[in-house]
Design an enzyme around this catalytic site. Structure first.
Site, PDB file in Angstrom:
ATOM      1  N   HIS A  81      49.701  43.390 -35.077  1.00 44.13           N
ATOM      2  CA  HIS A  81      48.929  42.474 -35.911  1.00 44.13           C
ATOM      3  C   HIS A  81      47.588  43.127 -36.209  1.00 44.13           C
ATOM      4  O   HIS A  81      47.019  43.810 -35.364  1.00 44.13           O
ATOM      5  CB  HIS A  81      48.670  41.146 -35.196  1.00 44.13           C
ATOM      6  CG  HIS A  81      49.907  40.394 -34.863  1.00 44.13           C
ATOM      7  ND1 HIS A  81      50.514  39.517 -35.729  1.00 44.13           N
ATOM      8  CD2 HIS A  81      50.677  40.395 -33.747  1.00 44.13           C
ATOM      9  CE1 HIS A  81      51.584  39.005 -35.166  1.00 44.13           C
ATOM     10  NE2 HIS A  81      51.716  39.526 -33.951  1.00 44.13           N
TER      11      HIS A  81
ATOM     12  N   HIS B  78      55.467  44.852 -31.787  1.00 44.35           N
ATOM     13  CA  HIS B  78      55.041  44.829 -33.183  1.00 44.35           C
ATOM     14  C   HIS B  78      53.526  44.699 -33.215  1.00 44.35           C
ATOM     15  O   HIS B  78      52.896  44.468 -32.183  1.00 44.35           O
ATOM     16  CB  HIS B  78      55.718  43.660 -33.923  1.00 44.35           C
ATOM     17  CG  HIS B  78      55.405  42.341 -33.299  1.00 44.35           C
ATOM     18  ND1 HIS B  78      56.229  41.765 -32.348  1.00 44.35           N
ATOM     19  CD2 HIS B  78      54.336  41.516 -33.416  1.00 44.35           C
ATOM     20  CE1 HIS B  78      55.667  40.635 -31.948  1.00 44.35           C
ATOM     21  NE2 HIS B  78      54.522  40.459 -32.573  1.00 44.35           N
TER      22      HIS B  78
ATOM     23  N   HIS C 231      56.599  41.112 -42.587  1.00 49.67           N
ATOM     24  CA  HIS C 231      55.505  40.390 -41.914  1.00 49.67           C
ATOM     25  C   HIS C 231      54.711  41.303 -40.997  1.00 49.67           C
ATOM     26  O   HIS C 231      53.566  41.045 -40.671  1.00 49.67           O
ATOM     27  CB  HIS C 231      56.053  39.226 -41.095  1.00 49.67           C
ATOM     28  CG  HIS C 231      56.779  38.207 -41.903  1.00 49.67           C
ATOM     29  ND1 HIS C 231      56.161  37.417 -42.846  1.00 49.67           N
ATOM     30  CD2 HIS C 231      58.087  37.854 -41.929  1.00 49.67           C
ATOM     31  CE1 HIS C 231      57.052  36.620 -43.409  1.00 49.67           C
ATOM     32  NE2 HIS C 231      58.228  36.875 -42.874  1.00 49.67           N
TER      33      HIS C 231
ATOM     34  N   THR D  15      53.603  33.435 -32.299  1.00 54.44           N
ATOM     35  CA  THR D  15      52.481  33.280 -33.237  1.00 54.44           C
ATOM     36  C   THR D  15      52.952  33.310 -34.689  1.00 54.44           C
ATOM     37  O   THR D  15      52.135  33.347 -35.604  1.00 54.44           O
ATOM     38  CB  THR D  15      51.409  34.375 -33.030  1.00 54.44           C
ATOM     39  OG1 THR D  15      51.959  35.633 -33.406  1.00 54.44           O
ATOM     40  CG2 THR D  15      50.925  34.423 -31.592  1.00 54.44           C
ATOM     41  N   THR D  16      54.258  33.335 -34.883  1.00 47.81           N
ATOM     42  CA  THR D  16      54.845  33.272 -36.230  1.00 47.81           C
ATOM     43  C   THR D  16      55.867  32.137 -36.242  1.00 47.81           C
ATOM     44  O   THR D  16      56.364  31.744 -35.181  1.00 47.81           O
ATOM     45  CB  THR D  16      55.561  34.593 -36.582  1.00 47.81           C
ATOM     46  OG1 THR D  16      56.540  34.869 -35.574  1.00 47.81           O
ATOM     47  CG2 THR D  16      54.577  35.746 -36.676  1.00 47.81           C
TER      48      THR D  16
ATOM     49  N   HIS E  88      52.071  43.350 -29.619  1.00 48.45           N
ATOM     50  CA  HIS E  88      52.741  42.364 -28.777  1.00 48.45           C
ATOM     51  C   HIS E  88      54.062  42.958 -28.300  1.00 48.45           C
ATOM     52  O   HIS E  88      54.925  43.282 -29.117  1.00 48.45           O
ATOM     53  CB  HIS E  88      53.015  41.081 -29.571  1.00 48.45           C
ATOM     54  CG  HIS E  88      51.782  40.282 -29.866  1.00 48.45           C
ATOM     55  ND1 HIS E  88      51.704  39.357 -30.877  1.00 48.45           N
ATOM     56  CD2 HIS E  88      50.568  40.278 -29.244  1.00 48.45           C
ATOM     57  CE1 HIS E  88      50.489  38.804 -30.874  1.00 48.45           C
ATOM     58  NE2 HIS E  88      49.783  39.356 -29.896  1.00 48.45           N
TER      59      HIS E  88
END
Ligand SMILES: [Zn+2]
Length: 249
Positions: free
Chosen positions: A117, A115, A90, A199-200, A134
């Protein structure tokens, strides 16, 4: 190490690995199509908050509608350590051992991982940036506190070089002998603050968000390296539902 102890450690490691695999594969979520963000809540009852919660992330941060406030300074007690770079299917995530903390007012939280995005999940006045990071922290009583850093195109980012120069393929990981998370931060550490969520999936709420106002530069080639793996891993912005975004004066 006694054989029995060694066996139980290896079993524990196996369970943790299986748990992660099930969490990732069981829900089988993605960023588009039948398993995309509009469907996350239907994919697994554990994801109910993705639809039901009124405090979801990410959000569009409108500077003009934010409330100027005397927010406590973010105290980053970060230090260099070893690190593990993981491509979990992801995103690319960097796991860190205990030892780096964020202090906000009286509350300390341990940096667990950060991680990426692409494009940025947070928006400033509707504008997305090419990437964000994040930084996920956890307090002693289990509350999550995330610091978001937005990246804009510019000079090569030296701190990210060891990560973005050798991104692991999906399902792979590799160790870094030393990494200093402080190198990710801008010099101006004023921030926007609000209550939000992961957010996941499972989109759990009760997460404190601190979004740094000053974007940090990364080069075009560095952005391209990440986006070659993850061209789009950003959840759409979510309604504020009356939440107030505070901003450091
Ligand atoms: Zn994230």
């Amino acid at each position: 190490m006694k054989p029995l102890f060694a066996l139980s450690i290896s079993l524990l490691a196996t369970c943790i690995l299986m748990g992660n695999a099930q969490a990732a594969d069981g829900a089988h979520w993605s960023y588009e199509g039948a398993h995309g963000p509009e469907h996350w809540a239907e994919l697994d009852p554990a994801n109910a908050a993705c639809n039901a919660s009124k405090e979801q992330s990410p959000v569009d941060i409108k500077a003009g509608e934010s409330l100027a406030a005397k927010l406590p300074a973010l105290i980053f007690n970060y230090k260099s350590s070893s690190a593990e770079v993981i491509n979990n299917g992801h995103t690319v995530q960097v796991n860190l051992p205990a030892g780096s903390q964020l202090k906000v007012g009286d509350v300390s939280a341990e940096l667990l991982q950060f991680h990426f995005h692409a494009p940025s999940e947070e928006r400033f006045d509707g504008k997305t940036y090419p990437m964000d990071a994040h930084l996920v922290h956890k307090t002693a009583d289990g509350k999550l506190s995330v610091v978001a850093v937005l990246f804009k195109e510019g000079q090569e980012n030296q701190a990210l070089k060891p990560i973005l120069a050798a991104l692991p393929a999906a399902g792979k990981n590799h160790p870094l002998a030393t990494f200093d998370p402080a190198g990710l931060l801008p010099s101006d550490q004023r921030y926007f603050r609000f209550q939000g969520s992961l957010t996941t999936p499972p989109c759990s709420d009760g997460v404190s968000w601190q979004v740094l106002r000053e974007p940090v530069e990364v080069s075009k080639a560095q952005i391209a390296a990440f986006r070659a793996l993850y061209p789009m891993n950003a959840r759409p912005v979510q309604p504020l539902n009356g939440r107030v975004i505070e901003v450091s004066q």
